[in-house]
Design an enzyme around this catalytic site. Structure first.
Site, PDB file in Angstrom:
ATOM      1  CG  PHE A 115      -1.856  -1.122   1.285  1.00 54.91           C
ATOM      2  CD1 PHE A 115      -3.074  -1.046   0.624  1.00 54.91           C
ATOM      3  CD2 PHE A 115      -1.543  -2.283   1.976  1.00 54.91           C
ATOM      4  CE1 PHE A 115      -3.969  -2.103   0.658  1.00 54.91           C
ATOM      5  CE2 PHE A 115      -2.436  -3.345   2.013  1.00 54.91           C
ATOM      6  CZ  PHE A 115      -3.650  -3.259   1.355  1.00 54.91           C
ATOM      7  CD  GLU A 116      -1.460   6.102  -2.081  1.00 52.75           C
ATOM      8  OE1 GLU A 116      -2.320   5.653  -2.840  1.00 52.75           O
ATOM      9  OE2 GLU A 116      -1.090   7.283  -2.105  1.00 52.75           O
TER      10      GLU A 116
END
Lengths: 325, 258, 325, 258
Positions: D53-54
């Site tokens: 995930f960013e």
């Protein structure tokens, strides 16, 4: 650099597989702390040569590698090894005797160069070093740089701040990225996939790992994945960056591992004394490095007494009241 | 004949440096005498000063004296253990950096407070090679105040450095600013003989204080370059309180004081 | 930004002291997580206006501030608030109705801009955004930039890689540093001096804090210094960066705090529904923000039932099987 | 009359995307259907793929479906919890970035795979404002393979974007390279009607697969720009095994499948 579930291999094999003559290499730790010494001694035993070593302040490991003749090119910020050798002795002699090519940077510059590599950038800026000879004295000539695609064409570049006077800076120094072929670090805990937890200061290990094409991790403790997953906040290196994991207890000896053992100041002094004299140094190497099969053999020669003397106190993480001389 | 001094040269140097540290300062410290000066300041005159290491530890509890900035002793009870890139950013960032006072050593210093920690002789083929910059160049580039600790000898206070590792006032006047550096670099030099500072306009070193038993002339004899001694006054020697705290609380085993 | 031993003050006083009309501000957290909501609501209650807000993806806090008319200029990467509002509703309306000046970046660009500020640099490079309208569409005109010393002269600058083709990059985008007047974050633990420990993802909080001239920390738990000093590796923010510490339990509600409580999806949906209609929104604000004295008062209106519903499970750090709609 | 399909459009889209993910891939995922595709791949065809995930979490244990990339559900049992600057660096860095496959959504896509997630209408005074880039522009700049999830409608597959948020092949041919970007951007588009890819030389979108019950002509009718359909073949529908795993192991509550 794989996501395989099990990357555990013996150290000897890891060094054979990932460290080649001429490799561009960096090692973790700082002066007398958390150098991957078992790996360093194995590199020396395997007589790997012509290494291009990138160092900020890797003391003990650096001086052993240079002393053993493994290094032909060096980019470095600091060659010192604590009280035993404020200047690393084999490092200084190699330069004084014109035995290696070397180029000087500052600690921040070297750290930023690894960070640029870790970030996938060609460079990072800094305000450090303007007006100094670190900018003007190049250890690698322009011709050599041009002829070697693994060495950047310019050492450092100064530019005017492209955003005018934004933040008050008129000029910045751009430091080029480093992406070593291989980085080796020693950590307190790793799991078989390569996720690592470093206790205490991480120095520039994280940046070095992420900048590197291949990564060998040696670890004090090889733990279950479950143990590390319980506290993801303490795992600075996720497995996606790691190529091989080697379980090597006391793998940083004679340098310190916070929470496990202290540096062995007596060993470091012995090393420094031997380093001053070629004959003594050969004897030292024959006894401690070439004369043993592996790190276990090395520790046998060192003796349990020294190992006991440096055992860390669980409260402080170092050996309280240890005799340091 | 000199009067018997109730303090050693190391002790007066430590106290002189400690007095430079203000309450609330962040003290960038190496090992040895610089660490002791930081500890003395914290115990004597700057209780809210904070010891800070380039390796990334802030406000460590130094139950034992560390022998290196990577000594595990600095990782204990710190406010935060981070890393090199964070620690230098703390100094490069003016918001925090402007509160940092650094303590540095060097093999050579010139009249503009530039330092050499790299080599004696030619850079490529030196007579003596030293450890190199480490964080010295970075700190001297970033922070407004640096204390240089030196032994006062002619071969160390030189007309021309063999290698300029860490920037002081470069070539004096506005040359530091012209190079793109912030105001900063070595602002005070503490030796075994006296305390030197730098003229705001010319950037040149001048003698500020000479220790009891030392004359300005003796200091000049031990300095290769010319130095203004006209405004120098005798230093206030360490007080009994200062010495007591230094000896009892900072280095009771005299590991550094000897 | 002091080293005083005790920086604890009431939140109301901290906002009065550090947040002014026209302040350049950033807040911590990401969409529905760890936004400093108590501080956001206090800013709204104090009717502070004309704020210049720097945001990567601060969802709930951002939309409340914009909805309350506190913000006149916005630099942003993402205005979304999870399932309840994939696009923040007041944010979208403010732009559609030409009520604020705004300028778009990417999340990495905004994070790097805070990081540049934290590092004391005028800019950092990235390979992101080449060829896009993020580079070419400026929300703030050149004339406005020139006239306001607190806004950088150029939005983004593209340069050729000064190190030739090093690392394979031909061009890089330079993103200018942000140094907000004030940053406010909410953390799990802080001590009175301001050292903070964030559990779980830190988003860009650390960079935002270090970039900022003043910093207010609100904390779930105000703990003894001793508790934090036992594990310095978990303290991402040392006290030297912090101006004020405010003890505000549930201070991120209705956003989540890992290990303490989940987001309140029902509250967020209610907020989203109200945000669509000016009359409903006024009623919402009157009831939950203007109609109460402080965060305790707000939580009283919310009711213990919702607080209980979002309580985190100690094993997972979130509310297991919570009804999320 | 169409045959009754044993799967929903969402299900076939999810499976088509999951098939793009190879073993060992690092899957940059958002929420909703993109998360489900990542989970399906991990459970069906790419057991050693890693969800990422960013916000900085890697390989989280998703006992419950997260509703946002900052949902506390992604912080549990991760290999590492870090931060935005680290996560984007992982993709900007070719060593790790070249293994990343991203799943993105958008309001508009053009024939070169450029995406708009910013606005409809004039940028400064839009009819509809969307959330903006988030990490989309970054990911599309950095990583070699991106899957775009779209509903196949004429107003979404447009001749000209209202705003170019995330780079695909820009203006086709070598324009991406000329702009200074690495090879990458959207490499495959998965819609409720079929799967589109991009010609290596021209950079233009072409129809690769059409779903059972959909004709290439119907896809063209729902696409504003012209698209080569000459090499299109019918997609292999989801297998019983794929559907079973998707339904039983990935979204048993049908939170996303509906």
């Amino acid at each position: 650099m794989t996501n395989s579930l099990n990357k555990v291999i013996p150290l000897k094999q890891a060094i054979e597989q990932y460290v080649k003559n001429g490799s561009h290499i960096s090692i973790g730790g700082f002066t007398i702390n958390r150098n991957p010494m078992a790996a360093v001694y194995e590199i020396i035993r395997q007589k790997i040569n012509n290494l291009h070593l990138y160092a900020h302040s890797n003391g003990t490991g650096l001086d052993e590698l240079i002393g053993a003749g493994c290094v032909s090119k060096l980019e470095i910020a600091y060659g010192g090894n604590g009280k035993a050798a404020p200047t690393c002795i084999r490092f200084a002699q190699a330069i004084q005797n014109n035995e290696i090519l070397f180029e000087d940077y500052s600690n921040y510059m070297m750290s930023l160069r690894f960070m640029a590599g870790a970030m996938g950038l060609p460079f990072l800026p800094t305000l450090s070093g303007l007006g100094t000879e670190i900018l003007t004295k190049w250890g690698f000539s322009r011709a050599m740089r041009k002829s070697d695609p693994k060495i950047v064409d310019e050492k450092l570049i100064v530019i005017d701040n492209p955003f005018g006077n934004w933040t008050g800076a008129s000029k910045v120094v751009l430091v080029p990225a480093i992406n070593p072929d291989i980085t080796i670090i020693h950590v307190q805990k790793a799991d078989a996939m390569g996720t690592c937890s470093i206790q205490g200061l991480s120095f520039a290990d994280i940046e070095q790992v992420k900048a590197s094409k291949q990564v060998i991790v040696t670890c004090e403790k090889l733990v279950d994945k479950e143990e590390l997953r319980q506290n993801p906040d303490l795992n600075q290196i996720p497995f996606i960056h790691v190529s091989a994991v080697c379980h090597v207890p006391l793998g940083a000896y004679p340098t310190a591992v916070f929470g496990h053992y202290d540096y062995d100041s007596r060993y470091l002094r012995k090393f420094a004394m031997a380093a001053k004299n070629p004959d003594e140094f050969k004897k030292y190497q024959d006894k401690y490095i070439y004369g043993v099969k592996d790190h276990k053999g090395f520790l046998n020669v060192v003796g349990q007494k020294r190992i006991d003397a440096i055992k860390a106190d669980p409260r402080t993480g170092y050996a309280v009241n240890m005799k340091r001389d | 004949m000199e009067t018997i001094q109730p303090y050693t040269p190391k002790e007066i140097m430590t106290i002189m440096a400690a007095r430079e540290i203000k309450n609330g300062d962040i003290v960038f410290s190496g090992t040895g005498i610089s660490m002791l000066a930081a500890m003395a300041a914290k115990n004597i005159n700057a209780p809210e000063s904070v010891i800070f290491f380039e390796t990334g530890a802030i406000d460590s509890l130094l139950e034992e004296l560390p022998f290196a900035v990577a000594d595990p002793r600095i990782m204990y009870w710190a406010a935060s253990n981070s890393r090199l890139t964070d620690s230098f950013a703390t100094m490069q960032n003016k918001i925090t950096g402007d509160k940092v006072i650094a303590i540095l050593g060097a093999a050579q210093i010139d009249k503009y407070g530039n330092l050499n920690t790299t080599c004696i002789g030619d850079y490529f083929s030196p007579e003596i090679r030293f450890s190199g910059s480490g964080g010295g160049c970075d700190v001297a580039s970033f922070v407004p105040r640096c204390i240089a600790f030196m032994q006062h000898e002619k071969r160390k206070f030189v007309e021309k450095l063999d290698y300029l590792t860490s920037p002081g006032q470069l070539e004096g006047k506005n040359s530091r600013k012209k190079a793109g550096l912030r105001p900063g670099g070595v602002s005070v030099v503490v030796t075994n003989m006296g305390v030197m500072r730098f003229d705001k306009d010319t950037g040149k070193m001048y003698l500020d204080k000479f220790y009891p038993g030392i004359t300005p002339e003796k200091i000049l004899e031990n300095t290769e370059f010319n130095m203004d001694i006209s405004t120098a006054t005798r230093a206030d020697p360490p007080t009994q309180t200062e010495l007591k705290i230094l000896r009892k609380d900072c280095d009771p085993q005299r590991l550094i004081l000897g």
